[in-house]
Design an enzyme around this catalytic site. Structure first.
Site, mmCIF file in Angstrom:
data_model
loop_
_atom_site.group_PDB
_atom_site.id
_atom_site.type_symbol
_atom_site.label_atom_id
_atom_site.label_comp_id
_atom_site.label_asym_id
_atom_site.label_seq_id
_atom_site.Cartn_x
_atom_site.Cartn_y
_atom_site.Cartn_z
ATOM 1 N N SER A 64 26.317 -8.515 -33.946
ATOM 2 C CA SER A 64 27.034 -9.064 -33.393
ATOM 3 C C SER A 64 28.725 -9.301 -34.137
ATOM 4 C CB SER A 64 26.307 -10.307 -35.157
ATOM 5 O OG SER A 64 27.377 -12.096 -35.323
ATOM 6 N N ASP A 98 17.840 -12.395 -36.883
ATOM 7 C CA ASP A 98 18.928 -12.395 -36.745
ATOM 8 C C ASP A 98 19.518 -13.212 -37.970
ATOM 9 O OD1 ASP A 98 21.848 -12.850 -36.850
ATOM 10 O OD2 ASP A 98 22.046 -15.016 -35.754
ATOM 11 N N GLY A 99 19.642 -11.324 -39.316
ATOM 12 C CA GLY A 99 20.631 -11.841 -40.547
ATOM 13 C C GLY A 99 19.671 -11.014 -41.130
ATOM 14 N N GLY A 100 20.881 -9.958 -41.921
ATOM 15 C CA GLY A 100 20.863 -8.855 -42.631
ATOM 16 C C GLY A 100 19.874 -8.028 -42.175
ATOM 17 N N HIS A 108 25.217 -18.190 -30.054
ATOM 18 C CA HIS A 108 24.367 -18.838 -31.417
ATOM 19 C C HIS A 108 24.827 -19.756 -31.492
ATOM 20 C CE1 HIS A 108 22.284 -17.945 -35.656
ATOM 21 N NE2 HIS A 108 21.912 -19.073 -34.630
ATOM 22 N N ASP A 113 28.451 -15.571 -32.412
ATOM 23 C CA ASP A 113 28.460 -17.674 -33.289
ATOM 24 C C ASP A 113 29.169 -18.342 -33.116
ATOM 25 O OD1 ASP A 113 25.939 -16.206 -34.348
ATOM 26 O OD2 ASP A 113 27.223 -14.399 -35.551
ATOM 27 N N HIS A 123 25.938 -11.037 -29.885
ATOM 28 C CA HIS A 123 25.758 -11.813 -30.501
ATOM 29 C C HIS A 123 27.361 -12.236 -30.700
ATOM 30 C CE1 HIS A 123 23.028 -14.872 -32.251
ATOM 31 N NE2 HIS A 123 23.844 -14.548 -33.525
ATOM 32 N N MET A 150 25.471 -22.974 -33.981
ATOM 33 C CA MET A 150 25.913 -23.062 -35.434
ATOM 34 C C MET A 150 26.142 -24.373 -35.956
ATOM 35 S SD MET A 150 24.869 -19.326 -37.317
ATOM 36 C CE MET A 150 25.871 -18.822 -35.857
ATOM 37 N N GLY A 193 25.198 -7.294 -37.562
ATOM 38 C CA GLY A 193 26.501 -7.976 -37.782
ATOM 39 C C GLY A 193 27.238 -6.752 -38.640
ATOM 40 N N MET A 212 30.015 -21.447 -35.086
ATOM 41 C CA MET A 212 29.830 -22.712 -36.732
ATOM 42 C C MET A 212 30.711 -23.648 -37.015
ATOM 43 S SD MET A 212 29.497 -19.794 -38.753
ATOM 44 C CE MET A 212 28.874 -18.039 -38.514
ATOM 45 N N MET A 263 15.773 -17.099 -38.043
ATOM 46 C CA MET A 263 17.080 -16.757 -39.098
ATOM 47 C C MET A 263 16.389 -15.728 -39.973
ATOM 48 S SD MET A 263 19.815 -17.635 -38.140
ATOM 49 C CE MET A 263 20.634 -16.894 -39.082
ATOM 50 N N GLY A 306 25.204 -18.295 -41.172
ATOM 51 C CA GLY A 306 27.249 -19.309 -41.928
ATOM 52 C C GLY A 306 27.932 -18.401 -42.300
ATOM 53 N N PHE A 307 27.093 -16.663 -42.163
ATOM 54 C CA PHE A 307 27.684 -15.933 -42.630
ATOM 55 C C PHE A 307 27.209 -14.675 -42.792
ATOM 56 C CE2 PHE A 307 27.812 -19.078 -46.015
ATOM 57 C CZ PHE A 307 29.802 -19.643 -45.452
ATOM 58 N N GLY A 308 28.024 -13.519 -41.984
ATOM 59 C CA GLY A 308 27.666 -12.851 -42.030
ATOM 60 C C GLY A 308 27.034 -11.953 -43.863
ATOM 61 N N GLY A 309 26.494 -10.035 -43.693
ATOM 62 C CA GLY A 309 26.313 -9.726 -44.823
ATOM 63 C C GLY A 309 25.453 -10.336 -45.902
HETATM 64 C C1 DX5 Z 1 24.371 -15.752 -39.411
HETATM 65 C C2 DX5 Z 1 24.869 -15.338 -38.303
HETATM 66 C C3 DX5 Z 1 24.276 -13.650 -38.044
HETATM 67 C C4 DX5 Z 1 25.665 -13.137 -38.378
HETATM 68 C C5 DX5 Z 1 24.446 -11.612 -39.148
HETATM 69 O O1 DX5 Z 1 24.982 -17.314 -39.371
HETATM 70 O O2 DX5 Z 1 24.509 -15.837 -37.445
HETATM 71 O O3 DX5 Z 1 24.558 -13.738 -36.941
HETATM 72 O O4 DX5 Z 1 26.163 -12.703 -38.018
HETATM 73 O O5 DX5 Z 1 24.667 -10.887 -39.874
HETATM 74 P P1 DX5 Z 1 24.454 -9.322 -41.077
HETATM 75 O O6 DX5 Z 1 24.243 -8.201 -39.856
HETATM 76 O O7 DX5 Z 1 26.077 -8.949 -41.145
HETATM 77 O O8 DX5 Z 1 23.637 -9.889 -41.685
HETATM 78 ZN ZN ZN Z 2 23.757 -15.542 -35.254
#
Ligand code: DX5
Ligand code: ZN
Length: 214
Positions: free
Chosen positions: A6, A173-175, A64, A33, A31, A66, A195, A35, A135, A140-143
């Site tokens: 990502s 997608d996510g974590g 993706h 994102d 990937h 959002m 990500g 937003m 999801m 909304g956020f990475g990490g």
């Molecule tokens: C979150 C995004 C993800 C994000 C994942 O809203 O859709 O694609 O980049 O990041 P990680 O892998 O750090 O959770």
């Molecule tokens: Zn995503």
């Protein structure tokens, strides 16, 4: 396993360098994102940046969205050169129409579900979609930390896909990291988005190779 790092976690000041790193890695897709600050409480990047990414990337882009009203932007996404366009089920009143429009535009159509949205809502459209994105964090956020309930959703979705004869792939997608990636592979995931696990690693390419081997 299909691996889609990502770009949200990349260094936005040096995007070209990160894309070169991905080009030379074992990753399958990139990937991206998008937003809008309405569907999710954050704003990321838009079409000019995606176009610059496709021009520099040797890998297909997995976009993706959002955003609210994603049906308004099918042609814009197509014009960036992206291969996969994923919209949120929660943002589409007429999902069947949007999926058809994405495919008519020559892209693969993905449908994303937030953590609270049951996979059963896909029963009557699963035969039409190319990809389902579950999801595993609130978007909304990475990490953020992986929501464990996602594993049961993967198993349910895998059963639905098998029963229906759909060709849809399951993307998470996510974590996603080494540990959650392994559990997701066992549960039946086809595509892992990562990500922070990739871009914050000492050796991002090694991290990609590990996820790829799951
Ligand atoms: C979150 C995004 C993800 C994000 C994942 O809203 O859709 O694609 O980049 O990041 P990680 O892998 O750090 O959770
Ligand atoms: Zn995503």
């Amino acid at each position: 396993m299909i691996v889609s790092p990502s770009i949200l976690s990349a260094d936005f000041g040096h995007l070209a360098a990160d894309v070169e790193m991905l080009n030379a890695s074992q990753c399958d897709w990139i990937h991206v994102d998008v937003m809008d600050g309405v569907f999710v409480p954050n704003i990321s990047l838009g079409f000019p940046v995606i176009k610059a990414l496709t021009e520099n990337s040797k890998k297909p882009l997995d976009v993706h969205l959002m955003i609210v009203e994603p049906q308004k932007f099918v042609q814009e996404v197509k014009a960036t050169g992206a291969k996969i366009m994923t919209v949120h089920i929660e943002a589409c009143t007429h999902l069947h129409r949007v999926v058809s429009q994405i495919k008519q535009a020559g892209m693969q159509a993905g449908v994303a579900l937030n953590p609270h949205t049951p996979v059963s809502l896909l029963e009557d459209i699963i035969g039409e979609v190319d990809l389902v994105l579950l999801m595993s964090v609130n978007p909304g956020f990475g990490g953020q930390s992986f929501i464990p309930q996602t594993l049961e959703k993967v198993r349910k979705l895998r059963q639905m896909i098998q029963k229906s004869g759909s060709h849809a792939v399951i993307e998470i997608d996510g974590g996603v990291n080494r540990e959650t990636g392994k559990l997701l592979a066992e549960a039946g995931a086809d595509v892992l988005v990562a990500g922070n696990a990739v871009f914050k690693a000492n050796d991002p390419q090694a991290e990609i190779s590990f996820l790829k081997s799951l």
